[in-house]
Design a protein around this motif. Structure first.
Motif, PDB file in Angstrom:
ATOM      1  N   ALA A 504      -0.926  38.384  40.346  1.00 32.21           N
ATOM      2  CA  ALA A 504      -1.948  38.280  39.306  1.00 32.21           C
ATOM      3  C   ALA A 504      -1.923  36.847  38.795  1.00 32.21           C
ATOM      4  O   ALA A 504      -0.903  36.160  38.885  1.00 32.21           O
ATOM      5  CB  ALA A 504      -1.687  39.264  38.171  1.00 32.21           C
ATOM      6  N   ILE A 517      -7.847  37.471  33.381  1.00 33.42           N
ATOM      7  CA  ILE A 517      -6.850  37.794  34.393  1.00 33.42           C
ATOM      8  C   ILE A 517      -7.539  37.926  35.747  1.00 33.42           C
ATOM      9  O   ILE A 517      -8.699  38.328  35.840  1.00 33.42           O
ATOM     10  CB  ILE A 517      -6.097  39.101  34.049  1.00 33.42           C
ATOM     11  CG1 ILE A 517      -4.853  39.255  34.931  1.00 33.42           C
ATOM     12  CG2 ILE A 517      -7.010  40.317  34.150  1.00 33.42           C
ATOM     13  CD1 ILE A 517      -3.921  40.372  34.488  1.00 33.42           C
ATOM     14  N   ILE A 519      -6.871  39.499  39.694  1.00 28.50           N
ATOM     15  CA  ILE A 519      -6.065  40.389  40.525  1.00 28.50           C
ATOM     16  C   ILE A 519      -6.264  39.957  41.980  1.00 28.50           C
ATOM     17  O   ILE A 519      -7.395  39.883  42.460  1.00 28.50           O
ATOM     18  CB  ILE A 519      -6.491  41.860  40.351  1.00 28.50           C
ATOM     19  CG1 ILE A 519      -6.453  42.248  38.871  1.00 28.50           C
ATOM     20  CG2 ILE A 519      -5.605  42.776  41.179  1.00 28.50           C
ATOM     21  CD1 ILE A 519      -5.102  42.104  38.211  1.00 28.50           C
ATOM     22  N   TRP A 526      -0.385  45.402  39.279  1.00 33.86           N
ATOM     23  CA  TRP A 526      -1.385  45.014  38.277  1.00 33.86           C
ATOM     24  C   TRP A 526      -2.699  45.741  38.536  1.00 33.86           C
ATOM     25  O   TRP A 526      -3.362  46.203  37.597  1.00 33.86           O
ATOM     26  CB  TRP A 526      -1.576  43.501  38.292  1.00 33.86           C
ATOM     27  CG  TRP A 526      -0.286  42.774  38.132  1.00 33.86           C
ATOM     28  CD1 TRP A 526       0.596  42.439  39.126  1.00 33.86           C
ATOM     29  CD2 TRP A 526       0.300  42.344  36.914  1.00 33.86           C
ATOM     30  NE1 TRP A 526       1.695  41.817  38.593  1.00 33.86           N
ATOM     31  CE2 TRP A 526       1.540  41.737  37.239  1.00 33.86           C
ATOM     32  CE3 TRP A 526      -0.095  42.388  35.586  1.00 33.86           C
ATOM     33  CZ2 TRP A 526       2.378  41.184  36.289  1.00 33.86           C
ATOM     34  CZ3 TRP A 526       0.728  41.842  34.621  1.00 33.86           C
ATOM     35  CH2 TRP A 526       1.962  41.257  34.972  1.00 33.86           C
ATOM     36  N   LEU A 531      -6.156  47.173  35.919  1.00 31.76           N
ATOM     37  CA  LEU A 531      -6.706  45.868  35.573  1.00 31.76           C
ATOM     38  C   LEU A 531      -7.664  45.391  36.665  1.00 31.76           C
ATOM     39  O   LEU A 531      -7.491  45.709  37.844  1.00 31.76           O
ATOM     40  CB  LEU A 531      -5.577  44.856  35.392  1.00 31.76           C
ATOM     41  CG  LEU A 531      -4.653  45.116  34.201  1.00 31.76           C
ATOM     42  CD1 LEU A 531      -3.358  44.314  34.333  1.00 31.76           C
ATOM     43  CD2 LEU A 531      -5.360  44.773  32.888  1.00 31.76           C
ATOM     44  N   VAL A 579       1.923  47.731  32.534  1.00 35.51           N
ATOM     45  CA  VAL A 579       2.196  47.350  33.916  1.00 35.51           C
ATOM     46  C   VAL A 579       3.686  47.431  34.152  1.00 35.51           C
ATOM     47  O   VAL A 579       4.468  46.724  33.501  1.00 35.51           O
ATOM     48  CB  VAL A 579       1.695  45.931  34.230  1.00 35.51           C
ATOM     49  CG1 VAL A 579       2.064  45.538  35.656  1.00 35.51           C
ATOM     50  CG2 VAL A 579       0.193  45.824  34.015  1.00 35.51           C
TER      51      VAL A 579
END
Length: 612
Positions: A504, A517, A519, A526, A531, A579
């Protein structure tokens, strides 16, 4: 070939003509005299005052110009550093007083004047950054890098206009640039706007080493000088060997002169028309010369593949952000392929001892990332210099993917031609067909590859370039008498410790904007926590996230079993998740020799392993 003296003569006595060098052509094909009574005549004066090392003062003298015209700052197709943000005090003088300058866009200004002559004045106040990219303009009391798209404005619509550039710098400083020298050692010539902005100028206390290959001068320049403990002989001799190997691929050099420009206290590298700029701290020169040669070989090979053999999207210069390219899998990937191959052919140090080991590593990294089965090579090329998140919850490298595609095409060509042809022949043919104004698309490469191969490669391109079909590696490896085995294992360190899943990242669209964020694999811990790329990070473990570094620092020391409590913001509102950091699996790939491989395969393998 035009001699340097003849070109200097042309540059000196024909100031009203355009000696147009298309940057994507051979030098011998490049000189074309174009004359137009409507064409502007431009002379730049670039001044660096040692008492003000934070800025460059620019003067742009223009003759033969309409009363109303526009000037702009070029946007680089890959690294648009937006130095228009640092342009200050822009005004215009005419024979009858000041004219008017109006900003029409971020990098575009309209100029109103009279008398078909104008002198534009402006200052570029160069930013001070903690970590500097090697291609960005900067200044220090000992010199720096100027010119390029970071300093020069150009007349909109007049990209074929030639210009002269005079440098006014401290007397003890030296100059290194791929721009064309004139009889005045402080004045240089650029045949087009593209040449003007793609030939940076290194100034300051420099050290230069010179060598020639095929009668063409090459210069290795290091800034600042002096430095201690630099093994210059190893550096310069290694670069020369790379140049010699590139000549063997293409048969000739496409430039009249070349500069390898190295900087201390910088990172990264970038190709230019007849030079490269490379961040090379002395400590790295002494401790990681193999890594540096990889960087040099990569950027230098771009002199052919990208600068001259260019994707169709890489056209004329513009102040607007250029379109993203679908062809970088070839321009970047095949350049990476040759960065490794040229080093091996030159006898320079490499990271992995054999080509088999190198190919094992490529396949392992490829198989470890599901993005390559979700997005085409063309889509991943587009994402290479696109905004974060173009691939959704995936991340992929067009360099890796393109290098692997190149390796497989090379094997196919070798097999179909009984070892008489290879990727070298494909690159030469691409140089013949696409080093002019016309850029390539993937189907062009497919046609040229089929011609070189003497076989139909259209299905390969349909499946693996514009499609996402999985590679049947053994199908092609067996052509070399090799066979692949692969098992999935927990990723562990050399000491056997489980490696945490940190797939991530975070980014900000602009300084001060929300931290988001990213991924890189939806199968990561994650992604499994729900997410998605683009989620705005509000808090992690109760701590407010205001900078990308905040998130990196929090997860940098994470270990399997650690838990992170994240609060994110989406269009649907605030959302929280936990997470649990786990390990992750990665493939272990082995390429084995087939014991009873036919003689043809054994011969091809020996040839391939030797880099021939």
């Amino acid at each position: 070939m035009y001699s340097r003296n003849i070109y200097l003569l042309l540059a000196t006595i024909l100031p009203f003509a355009c000696i147009a060098q298309n940057p994507f052509t051979h030098w011998t094909d490049a000189v074309e005299i174009r004359h137009s009574n409507l064409q502007p005549i431009i002379h730049y004066l670039l001044t660096v005052d040692s008492s003000d090392p934070a800025s460059v003062r620019m003067e742009m003298r223009i003759r033969n110009i309409p009363d109303t015209f526009n000037v702009a700052m070029v946007a680089h197709p890959e690294y648009d550093d937006k130095y228009w943000r640092y342009v200050e005090d822009l005004y215009v003088e005419t024979g009858s007083g000041r004219g008017r300058v109006t900003r029409k866009d971020s990098a575009l200004w309209q100029v109103l004047t009279r008398g078909r002559e104008a002198i534009l004045h402006y200052r570029v106040r160069l930013p001070v950054v903690a970590q500097r990219s090697a291609w960005k303009a900067f200044l220090t009391p000992a010199g720096g890098l100027v010119g390029g798209p970071h300093c020069f404005l150009y007349v909109l619509g007049e990209t074929l206009t030639p210009s002269h550039i005079t440098l006014r710098i401290p007397g003890e400083w030296q100059i290194a640039t791929g721009l064309i020298p004139t009889a005045d050692p402080a004045t240089y010539f650029a045949s087009t706007v593209n040449m003007l902005v793609d030939d940076p100028i290194m100034i300051g206390k420099l050290k230069r080493w010179n060598f020639g290959v095929d009668g063409v001068p090459h210069h290795v320049v290091y800034w600042p000088w002096p430095v201690e403990n630099l093994d210059a002989d190893k550096l310069v001799s290694g670069i020369r060997k790379l140049v010699e190997q590139a000549v063997l691929v293409f048969g000739r050099l496409p430039y009249r002169e070349y500069f390898f420009m190295f900087q201390d206290s910088a990172y990264g590298a970038l190709e230019h028309i007849n030079s490269i700029t490379v961040g090379a701290p002395v400590s790295e020169l002494n401790s990681n010369i193999s890594g540096l040669f990889s960087e040099i070989a990569h950027e230098y090979f771009h002199s052919w593949n990208l600068v001259r053999i260019h994707p169709v999207e890489y056209g004329d210069v513009s102040y607007q952000t250029p379109p993203l390219s679908k062809g970088l899998w070839f321009s970047e990937g095949l350049t990476i392929f040759y960065a490794d191959l040229l080093k091996r052919r030159a006898g320079l140090p490499v990271f992995d001892s054999t080509r088999i080991n190198h190919l094992e590593g490529l396949i392992r990294r490829y198989l470890a990332n599901p993005a390559y089965l979700q997005h085409t090579a063309e889509k991943i090329s587009l994402a290479a210099y696109g905004p974060p998140g173009m691939l959704g919850d995936y991340s992929a490298s067009t360099h890796l993917q393109g290098e692997l595609i190149g390796a497989l095409l090379d094997i196919i060509i070798r097999d179909a031609s009984n070892g008489t042809r290879s990727m070298d022949d494909l690159m030469r043919k691409m140089m013949e067909r696409f080093s002019g104004r016309k850029g390539f698309v993937s189907r062009d490469i497919a046609r040229v590859a089929s011609e070189v191969c003497g076989c139909n490669l259209e299905p390969f391109f349909r499946d693996h370039i514009v499609g996402t079909k999985a590679f049947d590696f053994n199908k092609w490896l067996r052509l070399l008498g090799l066979e692949m085995t692969m098992v999935w294992k927990e990723a562990r360190t050399a000491e056997g410790k489980l490696i945490p899943d940190l797939r991530a990242y975070s980014w900000q669209e602009t300084p001060g904007s929300p931290v988001r964020i990213g991924i890189t694999n939806p199968g990561s811990c994650w992604g499994k926590a729900g997410l998605h790329t683009g989620d705005i990070l509000k808090k992690v473990n109760g701590l407010v996230i205001s900078e990308t570094a905040d998130f990196r620092q929090l997860i940098r020391a994470a270990q399997p079993g650690d838990t992170f409590d994240l609060e994110v913001l989406r269009s649907s509102g605030s959302w929280r998740t936990k997470v649990l950091v786990t390990g992750f699996q990665q493939p272990e790939v082995r390429l084995n020799r087939i014991a009873m491989a036919p003689g043809k395969q054994r011969k091809l393998l020996a040839q391939w392993e030797a880099g021939q």
